[in-house]
Design a protein around this motif. Structure first.
Motif, short mmCIF file in Angstrom:
data_model
loop_
_atom_site.label_atom_id
_atom_site.label_comp_id
_atom_site.label_asym_id
_atom_site.label_seq_id
_atom_site.Cartn_x
_atom_site.Cartn_y
_atom_site.Cartn_z
N ALA A 297 33.30 34.18 -15.15
CA ALA A 297 34.30 34.78 -16.04
C ALA A 297 35.27 35.66 -15.27
O ALA A 297 36.48 35.60 -15.49
N GLU A 298 34.76 36.48 -14.37
CA GLU A 298 35.62 37.37 -13.59
C GLU A 298 36.53 36.58 -12.65
O GLU A 298 37.69 36.95 -12.44
N LYS A 299 36.02 35.49 -12.10
CA LYS A 299 36.83 34.65 -11.22
C LYS A 299 38.01 34.05 -11.99
O LYS A 299 39.15 34.11 -11.53
N ILE A 300 37.73 33.51 -13.16
CA ILE A 300 38.78 32.89 -13.97
C ILE A 300 39.76 33.96 -14.47
O ILE A 300 40.98 33.76 -14.45
N TYR A 301 39.24 35.10 -14.89
CA TYR A 301 40.10 36.17 -15.39
C TYR A 301 41.01 36.71 -14.29
O TYR A 301 42.19 36.99 -14.53
N GLU A 302 40.49 36.84 -13.08
CA GLU A 302 41.33 37.29 -11.96
C GLU A 302 42.44 36.27 -11.71
O GLU A 302 43.60 36.64 -11.53
N ARG A 303 42.09 35.00 -11.70
CA ARG A 303 43.09 33.96 -11.49
C ARG A 303 44.17 34.03 -12.57
O ARG A 303 45.36 33.93 -12.28
N HIS A 304 43.74 34.21 -13.80
CA HIS A 304 44.68 34.31 -14.92
C HIS A 304 45.67 35.46 -14.70
O HIS A 304 46.88 35.28 -14.81
N ASN A 305 45.14 36.62 -14.38
CA ASN A 305 45.99 37.81 -14.20
C ASN A 305 46.92 37.69 -13.00
O ASN A 305 48.11 38.01 -13.09
N VAL A 306 46.39 37.23 -11.89
CA VAL A 306 47.20 37.11 -10.67
C VAL A 306 48.29 36.06 -10.85
O VAL A 306 49.46 36.30 -10.52
N LEU A 307 47.93 34.90 -11.38
CA LEU A 307 48.92 33.83 -11.56
C LEU A 307 49.98 34.22 -12.58
O LEU A 307 51.17 33.96 -12.36
N SER A 308 49.57 34.84 -13.68
CA SER A 308 50.55 35.28 -14.69
C SER A 308 51.56 36.24 -14.08
O SER A 308 52.77 36.09 -14.26
N ALA A 309 51.05 37.23 -13.36
CA ALA A 309 51.94 38.22 -12.73
C ALA A 309 52.84 37.57 -11.69
O ALA A 309 54.03 37.90 -11.60
N PHE A 310 52.30 36.65 -10.92
CA PHE A 310 53.08 35.95 -9.90
C PHE A 310 54.23 35.17 -10.53
O PHE A 310 55.37 35.25 -10.10
N PHE A 311 53.91 34.43 -11.58
CA PHE A 311 54.95 33.64 -12.25
C PHE A 311 56.03 34.54 -12.85
O PHE A 311 57.22 34.22 -12.80
N GLU A 312 55.62 35.67 -13.40
CA GLU A 312 56.60 36.62 -13.95
C GLU A 312 57.51 37.17 -12.85
O GLU A 312 58.71 37.33 -13.05
N LYS A 313 56.93 37.44 -11.68
CA LYS A 313 57.75 37.93 -10.56
C LYS A 313 58.74 36.88 -10.10
O LYS A 313 59.79 37.21 -9.54
N LEU A 314 58.42 35.63 -10.33
CA LEU A 314 59.33 34.54 -9.99
C LEU A 314 60.45 34.39 -11.02
O LEU A 314 61.36 33.59 -10.83
N GLY A 315 60.34 35.14 -12.12
CA GLY A 315 61.36 35.10 -13.16
C GLY A 315 60.99 34.29 -14.39
O GLY A 315 61.83 34.09 -15.27
#
Length: 121
Positions: free
Chosen positions: A71-89
């Motif tokens: 669960a923590e692995k998937i949740y970390e991926r979710h948070n990191v990827l979401s933030a990364f995509f937002e930084k890309l615009g």
């Protein structure tokens, strides 16, 4: 036991609910995910048999060590990827939706490379 995407989603949901509430039951999961009670009941049984969760006599669900790890692995991926995509615009809603799709399929190697890239920014 290898988990499919749906199992990972259930574990992630249990983790998130357990951070917001003192206890988690199948009904909470059904409401959070928008799934029927029978669907959640079946998934809970599979996760319990797989050793990812424990269910007490009152129906309260807790993650086992292995369940928490997934669960923590998937949740970390979710948070990191979401933030990364937002930084890309990318718009927030789209970023979250896309992260949900990718978080289950991305390799550990690629995810770690993305994390290292973000740290350099």
């Amino acid at each position: 036991m290898h988990l499919q995407e749906s199992g990972e989603m259930y574990l992630e949901t249990i983790l998130v609910l357990s951070q917001r509430k003192d206890s988690v039951r199948s009904l909470d999961i059904a409401e959070e995910m928008g799934f029927s009670k029978p669907s959640v009941s079946r998934a809970v049984g599979l996760l319990k048999n797989g050793g990812f969760i424990e269910v007490d006599a009152n129906g309260y669900i807790t993650l086992t060590g292995e369940g928490r790890h997934v669960a923590e692995k998937i949740y970390e991926r979710h948070n990191v990827l979401s933030a990364f995509f937002e930084k890309l615009g990318v718009k927030s809603e789209t970023a979250v939706d896309d992260a949900c799709k990718i978080e289950h399929d991305i390799s550990d190697e690629t995810f770690e490379a993305i994390k290292k890239y973000i740290e350099k920014l």
